[in-house]
Design an enzyme around this catalytic site. Structure first.
Site, PDB file in Angstrom:
ATOM      1  N   GLN B 222      39.553  56.373  34.612  1.00  0.00           N
ATOM      2  CA  GLN B 222      39.714  55.765  33.227  1.00  0.00           C
ATOM      3  C   GLN B 222      39.270  56.617  32.291  1.00  0.00           C
ATOM      4  O   GLN B 222      39.677  56.257  30.951  1.00  0.00           O
ATOM      5  CB  GLN B 222      39.388  54.267  33.237  1.00  0.00           C
ATOM      6  CG  GLN B 222      39.795  53.599  34.232  1.00  0.00           C
ATOM      7  CD  GLN B 222      39.341  52.022  34.210  1.00  0.00           C
ATOM      8  OE1 GLN B 222      38.943  51.648  35.286  1.00  0.00           O
ATOM      9  NE2 GLN B 222      39.185  51.315  33.236  1.00  0.00           N
ATOM     10  N   ARG B 369      37.690  44.366  33.571  1.00  0.00           N
ATOM     11  CA  ARG B 369      38.554  43.683  32.449  1.00  0.00           C
ATOM     12  C   ARG B 369      37.950  42.901  31.483  1.00  0.00           C
ATOM     13  O   ARG B 369      38.109  41.865  31.140  1.00  0.00           O
ATOM     14  CB  ARG B 369      39.722  42.825  33.253  1.00  0.00           C
ATOM     15  CG  ARG B 369      41.154  42.558  32.509  1.00  0.00           C
ATOM     16  CD  ARG B 369      42.156  42.188  33.139  1.00  0.00           C
ATOM     17  NE  ARG B 369      43.341  42.127  32.319  1.00  0.00           N
ATOM     18  CZ  ARG B 369      44.454  42.249  32.753  1.00  0.00           C
ATOM     19  NH1 ARG B 369      44.547  42.256  34.054  1.00  0.00           N
ATOM     20  NH2 ARG B 369      45.449  42.324  31.883  1.00  0.00           N
TER      21      ARG B 369
END
Lengths: 288, 792, 164
Positions: B222, B369
């Protein structure tokens, strides 16, 4: 994710399959739906020398009502065939209830009832259904054929009564004599989860009196458990509230659950009791 | 004069269909494991079966003997290259391959490279490791006990299992406020260990070219730029000869931020062999060894006044960090932004202490998240808010209304120093209550109770800090947490945009183009977006903690404005007026005094290459590095109605209402997709999804049979509503949305179940609210703790 | 000694390959045949990312040996598009934002296809049931369900109800 090496044979007839099993005995493992065996091979929990894939053996995919009324389920009859079966109808409500609760829809496309019985996973659902229904397994070998009651077929966790060289070709369910009442209740946290608790109930009544009762439990012991005492009190009764409560109590007593991350021993016992009551005395579920 | 219609060109506010879908729906995505390089070999990792043990010996001879095995790498061999250990993103060290001890089940012990993955796995199976088992520690209580065995005996000066201590706030002021409270509400709870568990596991293909010295690594990251910097430091390779490529990523959720031993091993193996080496992690490897999340124990209090006002807050948090402290978070904050808890409430004073403990569990502490431990913070906040309302005998909605920061209080400084800058908190709450029919439900609930049915409603309101963050406070390993964008407009007015972020499903290829479209009037379809290749993308900190839109998205705006500024010069030249006489409307410059005389942005682009004024550099491209002035503060209100079956403890979700104020919405369709995804995580967390351990340190939840994720069948439907309060400091007023529902949602579900049990005296059941826990609470009337070890 | 010859019809094309019996169908598709649209997401037959159709029925290709597909028809996500025209299931996923990271999408679409071939007019509940062997971590399923219903509407013969 990467299985160890094995040899593979895909016989094209039952005789050929039996010959292979006779020749290789313990080394050979039968591959039918493969939905339990292949995962175990993939994780290298099982490393068979030889896989005998029976999927090319013709004539094993059936499930049908024989002239005698006995339901016969071939070794390659998939869960999905039972889920959408026209044969089970109102006569086999326990099976009809269980079929859609096996694993998940994709696994049901390949997995088989007979394979599930052979795999003898204590958390398998079909073994309870077959125990409740007094089912049998037909085993054949080069030497002949024998019929084994499911009560004797499952001999331990992941162990069955098949002898080396034998192939389970069919499961059989006796014909119901009275009005059948049956359910399979499964506490699972999501589709595809193993049962925290499963309860199979199959009762037959004649003029409102119970003539035959079958109750079996999933996930609450080293194997599926046939709750014989709980069955016995039902026979001759009219399924009155007190008898149902007594049967449920006896079923909970027959359970031998272990505490694990799916629930405590006390909880699982309690759910057995609740489920037996609900199955025998259906009422609108409190929570959907 | 026809004006450019912003929605028509796919600009801000358009629910534009996603560009990236074109390849995904055809099965033409390009995920790491899809990449095949010539001569590529395959690596498999051998993991420890036990949680804590001394390694007595490793015999690799049988593995070497297998035809097709090219390399068997052990910690000892890695140590010769100074690579047996690596630094973590939190200034700790982590074993790449174990040399002395294994410290958690699943730790990397060796790896095998072979011609194909099957043979590599055969090789792993052939390695014989002799372990001398040590007692395992599976929670902070065990870890911090005085006689606990030392886990990190590798660290000089480490004499206990304390990983860090941290404190913030005004202790004295808080104590004074508590002394004058009418009532004090206390709550203890455990937010269980979880795993982000994207469906795609981690993996990498390292390709070291001995001829050029160039190392190319395709990997599931990421944050490819952070990885490049880390690889340069860890492997002591020159940074300009390292290229990290993140191709399509099959979900990240924070799991794919850290540097994992598997990546490092594939790099080392490629260097040793001079060939490309692919590592594709399996699911159990992913679940038991890569970045976990949560695993925090809270014990806190609220000081309350009779009229419902909160006077002060204090809490202590113990965190189970696992064997290595490898949280991926801003370095200054040992426990992330946990002190953003209660930011939506007007509470004058507070005090927080925190402690991290080493245990024999996998490291990670990733922002699943979530904006760095914010999920845990908001969960505790909303659980104790519910408990306080109950203690006061106040309606929980009213209690919130009394304490929420009012619209006229912004900018609002929280007791821990954050500055929340905008919001309409009460309006969101009221909209949610209205949508769910709150008053009617309360009546229905009472009636249902009379008939033996247990219904409950749960509310959760919260603001969370997104978009870390400004360079004064936020850095990782000394690198400030800005982000970047580079925009090149071609002669015909089409463009390519690159950013330092990296989409994992958020739809950057679609939404970034919409921002360009909004700023320049170029149709979004004319802008291609590229991310993830460190050789071409500008340096950025990557995508996690909902920072893409707040930081990289802002950079996209800013670079577009730089382009517009240059285009204005070109327009003035083309229109033969001075720059001051040129006006801008979407897609077009015109002469102020003669609006019909104008040039389009596309005409300006052509001029940039063919007809520029004297003294103006040719070309129309630029880049922007955006250092956000503040975090962004979206607000959300979630409401859940459940029914609990008191006989089995099973609970069903009847309704979920979400009101999200994430500021300006770039692509409403994508925003709503992020919210339904987040709500599903919230439901999962509250209902089934957790990872626990037995007393020996065996991970219960090492595969999808035990680590349960909900399917389409169980997952409830969601009703979405919106309020828009633009962010005052973000160029287009956006605040970010990817995580709000996962952060604020869990408490709504748990509060709903506890509301259904409100007559039992039960104050807490730890997540997940498994049927047996709910049943136990109902039957005993006592709280149910979920702290490991589980009994087996 | 370990290898065998098999012929599998993949997306309408007969493919002859030599492989070890232990090779999983998913690996053959991805590695052997280069059809990387079929993804692998777990080791326990749980996630359904690898779902393909074998003789028209949805199968987790990680839980079938490639040799078992000898003589059978396999359809993968790559076979959905015909003459560069998208299948309505594919269109539905794009129209209704039924995907985010895209990793579960091929398996999800193949399950949806199997459902619609069996049941052209499913209810929302039937869609949710049919997809319950496929895990998605991004979308929350709501839009996936809409996508399948969109495709069902599109596949219906003209005059029996259009797209919503």
């Amino acid at each position: 994710m990467y299985p160890a090496r094995f040899r593979y044979e895909a016989p094209r007839s039952l005789d050929e399959a039996l010959a292979l099993l006779a020749e290789h005995g313990d080394e050979a493992k039968v591959l039918a739906g493969g939905q339990s065996l292949i995962p175990m091979v993939k994780l290298r929990f099982a490393s068979p020398e030889l896989l005998v894939d029976i999927n090319n053996v013709p004539g094993l995919g059936y499930h049908r009502e024989a002239a005698s009324g006995v339901l016969e389920i071939g070794a390659l009859c998939r869960h999905v065939d039972l889920e959408f079966s026209d044969v089970l109808g109102d006569l086999r409500p326990t099976m009809a209830a269980a079929a859609p609760l096996i694993a998940d829809p994709i696994v049901r496309n390949r997995g088989t009832l007979v394979g599930s019985l052979c795999h003898a996973d204590p958390q398998g659902d079909w073994a309870s259904v077959m125990l409740a229904l007094d089912g049998e397994v037909v085993a054949v070998s080069a030497a002949g054929r024998r019929v084994i009651p499911v009560t004797e077929f499952v001999t331990g966790p992941f162990q069955n009564a098949l002898r080396p060289g034998e192939l389970a070709v069919e499961a059989r369910v006796p014909v119901p004599r009275g009005v059948p009442l049956g359910r399979y209740l499964k506490l699972e946290r999501r589709v595809g989860d193993f049962a925290t608790v499963g309860v199979a109930v199959a009762v037959e009544t004649s003029d409102g009196t119970v003539t035959r009762a079958g109750i079996a439990l999933t996930g609450v012991g080293a194997n599926n458990i046939k709750a014989v005492d709980a069955e016995r009190v039902l026979v001759g009764s009219t399924l009155d509230r007190a008898t149902i409560a007594e049967s449920a109590r006896l079923a909970a007593e027959a359970a031998k659950p272990r505490t694990d991350h799916r629930g405590s021993e006390a909880y699982k016992r309690h759910v057995v009791r609740t489920f037996v009551e609900r199955a025998l005395h259906p009422r609108p579920a409190v929570a959907a | 004069m026809t004006r450019v219609d912003e929605i028509g060109i796919g600009g801000l506010g358009a629910s534009r269909r996603r560009v990236e879908d074109a390849r995904f729906i055809r099965g033409c995505g390009n995920y790491t494991d899809d990449i095949k390089l010539p001569g590529m070999l395959h690596m498999e990792v051998l993991r420890s079966p036990v949680a804590h043990a001394r390694i007595k010996s490793i015999d690799t001879s049988a593995a070497w003997a297998i035809p097709g095995v090219r390399l068997v790498l052990t910690g000892e061999m890695a140590a010769q290259r100074n690579l047996a250990w690596m630094p973590t993103l939190s200034y700790d060290t982590q074993a790449v391959l174990a040399t002395d001890k294994v410290r958690f089940q699943g730790q990397e012990v060796a790896c095998v490279v072979a011609d194909d993955p099957y043979t590599a796995k055969d090789g792993c199976e052939a390695i014989v490791v002799e372990y001398e088992q040590l007692p395992a520690i599976v929670n902070p209580t065990q870890a911090l006990a005085p006689d606990a065995p030392l886990i990190r005996d590798d660290k000089e000066g480490q004499t206990d299992n304390v990983c860090y201590r941290w404190e913030v706030g005004d202790k004295a002021g808080t104590d004074r406020a508590f002394a004058r409270a009418d009532k004090v509400t206390r709550l203890k709870l455990h937010y269980p260990r979880s795993h982000p568990s994207p469906i795609e596991c981690c993996g990498s293909i390292a390709n070291y070219d001995p001829a050029t010295g160039k190392l190319t690594v395709y990997m599931t990251s990421q944050a490819p730029h952070i990885i490049r910097a880390a690889v340069a430091l860890v492997a002591e390779l020159p940074e300009h000869l390292i290229r990290i490529v993140s191709p399509d990523i099959g979900g990240g959720f924070g799991n794919k931020v850290p540097v994992y031993p598997g990546y490092v091993c594939s790099i080392l193996c490629s260097i040793l062999l001079g060939k490309p080496v692919k590592w594709t992690e399996d699911k159990s490897g992913n679940l038991i060894s890569t970045g976990f999340a949560r695993d925090m124990y809270f014990d806190g209090e609220l000081a309350l006044r009779e009229d419902g006002r909160i006077l002060a807050l204090r809490f202590h948090a113990d965190t189970d960090q696992g064997a290595f402290f490898s949280d991926a978070q801003p370095s200054k904050f040992k426990i992330g932004l946990v002190h953003s808890a209660f930011a939506c409430y007007d509470i004058p004073v507070g005090h927080i202490t925190a402690r991290g403990a080493y245990t024999n569990k996998a490291p990670g502490g990733v922002a699943y998240r979530c904006s760095f431990r914010v999920t845990e913070a908001m969960f505790f906040q909303e659980r104790i808010i519910a408990a306080a309302a109950a203690d006061l005998g106040m309606d929980p909605a009213e209690f919130r209304r009394v304490n929420l920061v009012r619209d006229d209080q912004f900018p609002y400084r929280t007791p821990f120093g954050f500055l929340t800058d905008s919001g309409q908190y009460r309006r969101c709450l009221d909209l949610g209550l209205d949508a769910i029919g709150y008053e009617d439900f309360l009546k229905d609930k009472e009636e249902a109770r009379l008939r033996g049915r247990r219904l409950g409603i749960g509310i959760s309101t919260m603001t969370e800090p997104l978009g870390a963050g400004n360079s004064r406070e936020y850095d990782i390993l000394g690198i400030k947490m800005f982000d970047s964008a580079e925009l090149r407009v071609h002669p015909t007015g089409k463009a390519i945009l690159r950013t330092g972020a990296k989409s994992q499903g958020q739809g950057h290829e679609t939404t970034w183009a919409q921002i360009v479209s909004h700023e320049l009037g170029i149709p979004a379809a004319d802008v291609v977006v590229e991310e993830g290749d460190t050789d071409t993308a500008p340096f950025g900190m990557g995508t996690y903690a909902s920072r893409s839109t707040p930081v990289a998205g802002a950079a996209v705006s800013m670079v577009s404005r730089k382009i517009r500024a240059k285009a204005r010069k070109l327009a003035a030249h083309l229109l033969e007026v001075s720059e001051e006489d040129v006006e801008w409307e979407l897609g077009r410059f015109f002469v102020r005094s003669a609006p019909n005389r104008g040039v389009t942005i596309q005409e300006c682009a052509m001029a940039a290459y063919g007809n520029m004024p004297d003294g103006l550099e040719p070309g129309l491209e630029n880049n922007a590095y955006y250092d956000p002035p503040n975090l962004t503060w979206p607000f959300a209100c979630y409401l859940v109605i459940v029914e609990v079956d008191p006989e089995t403890g099973v609970w069903d979700v009847l309704r979920v209402v979400a009101v999200d104020d994430c500021g300006v919405r770039i692509n409403p369709m994508i925003v709503e997709g992020q919210i339904t995804g987040g709500l599903t995580e919230a439901y999962a967390m509250s209902n089934m999804q957790f990872m626990t351990f037995d007393a020996e340190g065996n991970c219960v939840g090492s595969n999808y049979l035990d680590y349960l994720l909900p399917t389409a069948w169980e997952t409830p439907g969601f009703e979405l509503h919106e309020v828009v309060t633009p962010c005052p400091h973000h160029p287009i007023g956006a605040k970010g949305v990817g995580e709000c529902a996962a952060v604020g949602g869990p408490a709504a579900f748990v509060n709903a179940v506890l509301d259904a049990l409100s007559d039992t005296g039960v104050r807490n059941i730890d997540m997940p609210l498994l049927p047996d826990r709910v049943w136990e609470a109902i039957t005993t009337g006592r709280d149910v703790s979920g702290a490991p070890p589980v009994k087996t | 000694m370990f290898k065998r010859q098999v012929t599998i019809t993949v997306n309408g094309e007969a493919r002859a390959v030599e492989l070890e019996p232990r090779v999983l169908l998913a690996h053959l598709l991805r590695e052997g045949l280069g059809l990387t649209g079929t993804h692998i997401g777990c080791d326990t037959t749980s996630c359904g990312a690898c779902t393909v159709l074998v003789d028209g029925s949805a199968v987790k290709s990680c839980t079938m040996l490639a040799v078992q597909a000898d003589g059978h028809e396999v359809r993968t996500v790559e076979g959905l598009t015909r003459a560069s025209e998208l299948h309505p299931v594919q269109e539905g996923f794009q129209e209704e934002h039924g995907l985010q990271c895209g990793f579960c999408t091929p398996g999800m679409m193949m399950s949806a296809l199997a459902l619609l071939e069996r049941n052209p007019e499913p209810t929302e509940e039937e869609v949710r049931w049919a997809l319950s062997g496929n895990l998605c971590r991004c979308t929350g399923y709501q839009n996936i369900v809409k996508a399948v219903l969109w495709a069902a509407a599109k596949l219906r013969p003209a005059g029996t109800g259009g797209v919503r």
